[in-house]
Design a protein around this motif. Structure first.
Motif, PDB file in Angstrom:
ATOM      1  N   ARG A   2       0.847  -1.117   0.095  1.00  0.00           N
ATOM      2  CA  ARG A   2       0.010   0.095   0.029  1.00  0.00           C
ATOM      3  C   ARG A   2       0.955   1.169   0.066  1.00  0.00           C
ATOM      4  O   ARG A   2       2.145   1.148   0.284  1.00  0.00           O
ATOM      5  CB  ARG A   2      -0.928   0.150   1.294  1.00  0.00           C
ATOM      6  N   MET A   3       0.305   2.304  -0.475  1.00  0.00           N
ATOM      7  CA  MET A   3       0.971   3.636  -0.688  1.00  0.00           C
ATOM      8  C   MET A   3       0.564   4.616   0.460  1.00  0.00           C
ATOM      9  O   MET A   3      -0.682   4.947   0.736  1.00  0.00           O
ATOM     10  CB  MET A   3       0.843   4.189  -1.757  1.00  0.00           C
ATOM     11  N   ILE A   4       1.365   5.268   1.480  1.00  0.00           N
ATOM     12  CA  ILE A   4       0.901   6.286   2.436  1.00  0.00           C
ATOM     13  C   ILE A   4       1.944   7.294   2.271  1.00  0.00           C
ATOM     14  O   ILE A   4       3.072   7.625   1.717  1.00  0.00           O
ATOM     15  CB  ILE A   4       1.575   5.396   3.776  1.00  0.00           C
ATOM     16  N   ASN A   5       0.984   8.512   2.313  1.00  0.00           N
ATOM     17  CA  ASN A   5       1.530   9.871   2.110  1.00  0.00           C
ATOM     18  C   ASN A   5       2.017  10.274   3.341  1.00  0.00           C
ATOM     19  O   ASN A   5       1.913   9.869   4.458  1.00  0.00           O
ATOM     20  CB  ASN A   5       0.660  10.728   1.420  1.00  0.00           C
ATOM     21  N   ALA A   6       2.670  11.576   3.119  1.00  0.00           N
ATOM     22  CA  ALA A   6       3.584  12.079   4.250  1.00  0.00           C
ATOM     23  C   ALA A   6       2.743  12.353   5.515  1.00  0.00           C
ATOM     24  O   ALA A   6       3.294  12.651   6.637  1.00  0.00           O
ATOM     25  CB  ALA A   6       4.102  13.542   3.989  1.00  0.00           C
ATOM     26  N   ASP A   7       1.266  12.604   5.406  1.00  0.00           N
ATOM     27  CA  ASP A   7       0.465  12.586   6.736  1.00  0.00           C
ATOM     28  C   ASP A   7      -0.168  11.397   7.246  1.00  0.00           C
ATOM     29  O   ASP A   7      -0.996  11.489   8.048  1.00  0.00           O
ATOM     30  CB  ASP A   7      -0.786  13.688   6.250  1.00  0.00           C
ATOM     31  N   GLY A   8       0.471  10.307   6.657  1.00  0.00           N
ATOM     32  CA  GLY A   8      -0.127   8.992   6.940  1.00  0.00           C
ATOM     33  C   GLY A   8      -1.283   8.531   6.465  1.00  0.00           C
ATOM     34  O   GLY A   8      -2.044   7.576   6.950  1.00  0.00           O
ATOM     35  N   GLU A   9      -1.836   9.167   5.264  1.00  0.00           N
ATOM     36  CA  GLU A   9      -3.125   8.612   4.715  1.00  0.00           C
ATOM     37  C   GLU A   9      -2.931   7.708   3.657  1.00  0.00           C
ATOM     38  O   GLU A   9      -2.195   7.796   2.803  1.00  0.00           O
ATOM     39  CB  GLU A   9      -3.749  10.127   4.154  1.00  0.00           C
ATOM     40  N   ALA A  10      -3.766   6.931   3.739  1.00  0.00           N
ATOM     41  CA  ALA A  10      -3.390   5.514   2.805  1.00  0.00           C
ATOM     42  C   ALA A  10      -4.756   4.743   2.519  1.00  0.00           C
ATOM     43  O   ALA A  10      -4.832   3.969   1.521  1.00  0.00           O
ATOM     44  CB  ALA A  10      -2.636   4.527   3.629  1.00  0.00           C
ATOM     45  N   ASP A  11      -5.743   5.041   3.209  1.00  0.00           N
ATOM     46  CA  ASP A  11      -7.060   4.127   3.077  1.00  0.00           C
ATOM     47  C   ASP A  11      -8.313   4.764   2.139  1.00  0.00           C
ATOM     48  O   ASP A  11      -9.230   4.968   2.596  1.00  0.00           O
ATOM     49  CB  ASP A  11      -7.784   3.608   4.200  1.00  0.00           C
ATOM     50  N   TYR A  12      -7.879   5.171   0.746  1.00  0.00           N
ATOM     51  CA  TYR A  12      -9.059   6.084   0.045  1.00  0.00           C
ATOM     52  C   TYR A  12      -9.486   4.882  -0.753  1.00  0.00           C
ATOM     53  O   TYR A  12      -9.436   5.280  -2.200  1.00  0.00           O
ATOM     54  CB  TYR A  12      -8.168   7.382  -0.534  1.00  0.00           C
ATOM     55  N   PHE A  13      -9.827   3.913  -0.479  1.00  0.00           N
ATOM     56  CA  PHE A  13     -10.624   2.789  -1.267  1.00  0.00           C
ATOM     57  C   PHE A  13     -11.808   3.558  -1.985  1.00  0.00           C
ATOM     58  O   PHE A  13     -12.268   2.688  -3.116  1.00  0.00           O
ATOM     59  CB  PHE A  13     -10.921   1.590  -0.593  1.00  0.00           C
ATOM     60  N   ASN A  14     -12.381   4.413  -1.458  1.00  0.00           N
ATOM     61  CA  ASN A  14     -13.534   4.878  -2.039  1.00  0.00           C
ATOM     62  C   ASN A  14     -13.327   6.254  -3.163  1.00  0.00           C
ATOM     63  O   ASN A  14     -14.227   6.688  -3.820  1.00  0.00           O
ATOM     64  CB  ASN A  14     -14.699   5.712  -0.863  1.00  0.00           C
ATOM     65  N   GLY A  15     -12.038   6.555  -3.331  1.00  0.00           N
ATOM     66  CA  GLY A  15     -11.486   7.374  -4.358  1.00  0.00           C
ATOM     67  C   GLY A  15     -11.614   9.064  -3.539  1.00  0.00           C
ATOM     68  O   GLY A  15     -11.824   9.207  -2.494  1.00  0.00           O
ATOM     69  N   PHE A  16     -11.421   9.956  -4.466  1.00  0.00           N
ATOM     70  CA  PHE A  16     -11.121  11.085  -4.130  1.00  0.00           C
ATOM     71  C   PHE A  16     -12.310  11.814  -5.007  1.00  0.00           C
ATOM     72  O   PHE A  16     -12.583  11.967  -6.205  1.00  0.00           O
ATOM     73  CB  PHE A  16     -10.107  11.633  -4.648  1.00  0.00           C
TER      74      PHE A  16
END
Length: 390
Positions: free
Chosen positions: A346-360
Motif C-alpha cells: 500500500r502507499m502512504i503519504n506524508a500525513d499517514g493517509e492511505a485508505d482511500y478505497f472510495n476514491g477522491f
C-alpha cells in the motif's frame, strides 16, 4: 500385529505404484498453481484475510485459484494475464492496434477521446473531438461487439472507418493495425488568462518510458512563463510508481524538498522491501496550488499523485465523479506464459493517509467535453479549471 503390517505395506506399495500418471500438461498446470499459491502466501497484501489453506492441484487454472482466494471486499485488481502483453505495455509502452480511445456520450454518439501520435489514427490526422460514424459500412450504434468488429489486435488487420472531424466534415479511411508506441503526454500548452499564464498538461499513462516526455513538457511550460498548472489525468489508469514520483518532483514546491512523497509498505515479513519515495524538486515551476482533472478512469498512480501532493499543495479536483480509489499496488511475477499481478503493498503519504478505497471526490463536478480538442478553453472540464485562476 507383525502379521498385519506386512500385507498393509504391500497394499500401500501397490496402490501407490498404480496411481494415475500426470500428463506433461497436468504437471505444468500443477507447477503454475503451486507457484501462484506460494506468491499469495509470501506477498499478497490481504493474505491474513483470506483462506490460503487450499490444495493448488485441485484448481483447473491459476485464474480459478486466484478467483477462489481473492479478498473480494477490497481487491479489484489482482489478476492472471499474459506476460508478453503485460511486459510490452508497461515496459516498452506499445501494443498492436489503431492507437485511439473512444467514448460514448449520453446521446449515443461515439467520440474519439484520445489518439496516440505514432499510430494509424494519429498518422491519418485524426484528433480528439472527432466522431466515429461507421466501421466497415455499419453504423457504430448497430455494432454490439467492437472487439469482433475491429478484429484481432494483430499487425495488418484492417478496417474502414467513417469519421466526422471538428468542422463537421466526413472522412472515410481504411487503416491497418500496427505496433503503436504510446505517448504518455497527449497534449501540452500554455493558456494566458487575465495576465496569468497557465500550463495545461494531458498525461495519459504512467508508463515506464514517460520520463523524457515529462522533461520536454515541463521545459516547454516553463519556457512559456507559466506560473500555474492544470494537470489532466481524466483517462490515466495508472502505471509505474517510479514515474509517479518523477512527475511529483516537477509538481511539488521547493519547500517539499526531501519530504516523503509516498511510503510503499509491504506485509510484515517483507518489510525489507519497503521503499520511501521523497521529493527531489525538478524544474522551475513553483506551485502553491494545482488543479487536476479526473474521472472514474483516473486510477492507481493518478490517485497516488493526488494523495502524495496533498500535504504540500492545495489540490483542487474537477471531474465527473469520484476516482476509483486504489491506495495499493502490485508486482508482476513472470511464469511463461503467465504474469501473476498481485496486490503486494500500500502507499502512504506524508500525513499517514492511505485508505482511500472510495476514491477522491471532485471539488467541482464537470462533464467530459468530448466534442472539443485538447487545450480548447471552452472544453467543459478545462473551462471549469480555468475559473480557479480568475
Amino acid at each position: 500385529m507383525k502379521r498385519l503390517l506386512a500385507p498393509t505395506m504391500v497394499l500401500l506399495i501397490l496402490v501407490t505404484g498404480c496411481g494415475p500418471k500426470l500428463t506433461p500438461e497436468e504437471e505444468i498446470l500443477q507447477a503454475d498453481n503451486q507457484y501462484l499459491h506460494e506468491l499469495l502466501q509470501q506477498w499478497y497484501w490481504w493474505r491474513d484475510d483470506v483462506d490460503l489453506a487450499i490444495e493448488p492441484s485441485e484448481f483447473t487454472s491459476p485464474e480459478a485459484l486466484l478467483d477462489q482466494v481473492r479478498y473480494e471486499e477490497l481487491d479489484r485488481w489482482s489478476y492472471v494475464g499474459n506476460w508478453a502483453e503485460f511486459n510490452a505495455l508497461f515496459s516498452g509502452g506499445n501494443y498492436a492496434g489503431y492507437g485511439f480511445g473512444a467514448k460514448w456520450d449520453a446521446d449515443g454518439n461515439l467520440w474519439i477521446r484520445s489518439v496516440y501520435d505514432d499510430s494509424p489514427f494519429g498518422e491519418a490526422g485524426v484528433e480528439r473531438g472527432w466522431k466515429m460514424l461507421a466501421v466497415d459500412g455499419t453504423d457504430v450504434q448497430s455494432i454490439t461487439d467492437f472487439g469482433v468488429a475491429f478484429g484481432p489486435n494483430e499487425e495488418g488487420v484492417s478496417n474502414t472507418f467513417l469519421l466526422e472531424d471538428l468542422e463537421g466534415e466526413t472522412h472515410e479511411m481504411t487503416l491497418a493495425k500496427t505496433t503503436v508506441n504510446i505517448n504518455a503526454v497527449l497534449h501540452r500548452s500554455v493558456i494566458e488568462q487575465n495576465e496569468t499564464k497557465i500550463g495545461y498538461l494531458v498525461f495519459n499513462t504512467f508508463v515506464a518510458t514517460a520520463n523524457q516526455e515529462l522533461d520536454e513538457a515541463f521545459a516547454y511550460i516553463s519556457s512559456e512563463g507559466a506560473t500555474e498548472l492544470v494537470l489532466d489525468l481524466r483517462y490515466n489508469g495508472g502505471g509505474s510508481v517510479l514515474v509517479a514520483e518523477y512527475l511529483a518532483n516537477y509538481l511539488a514546491p521547493s519547500s517539499a524538498q526531501g519530504q516523503v512523497f509516498s511510503l510503499q509498505q509491504h506485509v510484515s515479513d517483507r518489510s525489507e522491501n519497503d521503499v520511501t519515495y521523497t521529493i527531489n524538486k525538478q524544474g522551475g515551476l513553483e506551485l502553491s496550488r494545482i488543479t487536476i482533472l479526473t474521472t472514474n478512469s483516473s486510477a492507481s498512480a493518478s490517485d497516488l499523485i493526488i494523495n502524495g501532493l496533498r500535504p504540500f499543495l492545495d489540490v483542487v479536483l474537477i471531474g465527473t465523479e469520484a476516482t476509483p480509489g486504489k491506495p495499493v499496488g502490485s508486482y508482476g511475477w513472470q511464469r511463461d506464459p503467465y504474469v501473476y499481478s498481485l496486490i503486494a503493498f500500500r502507499m502512504i503519504n506524508a500525513d499517514g493517509e492511505a485508505d482511500y478505497f472510495n476514491g477522491f471526490e471532485p471539488n467541482q463536478t464537470a462533464g467530459d467535453g468530448l466534442a472539443f480538442a485538447w487545450g480548447d478553453p471552452e472544453e467543459t472540464m478545462l473551462a471549469a479549471a480555468l475559473q480557479y485562476y480568475g
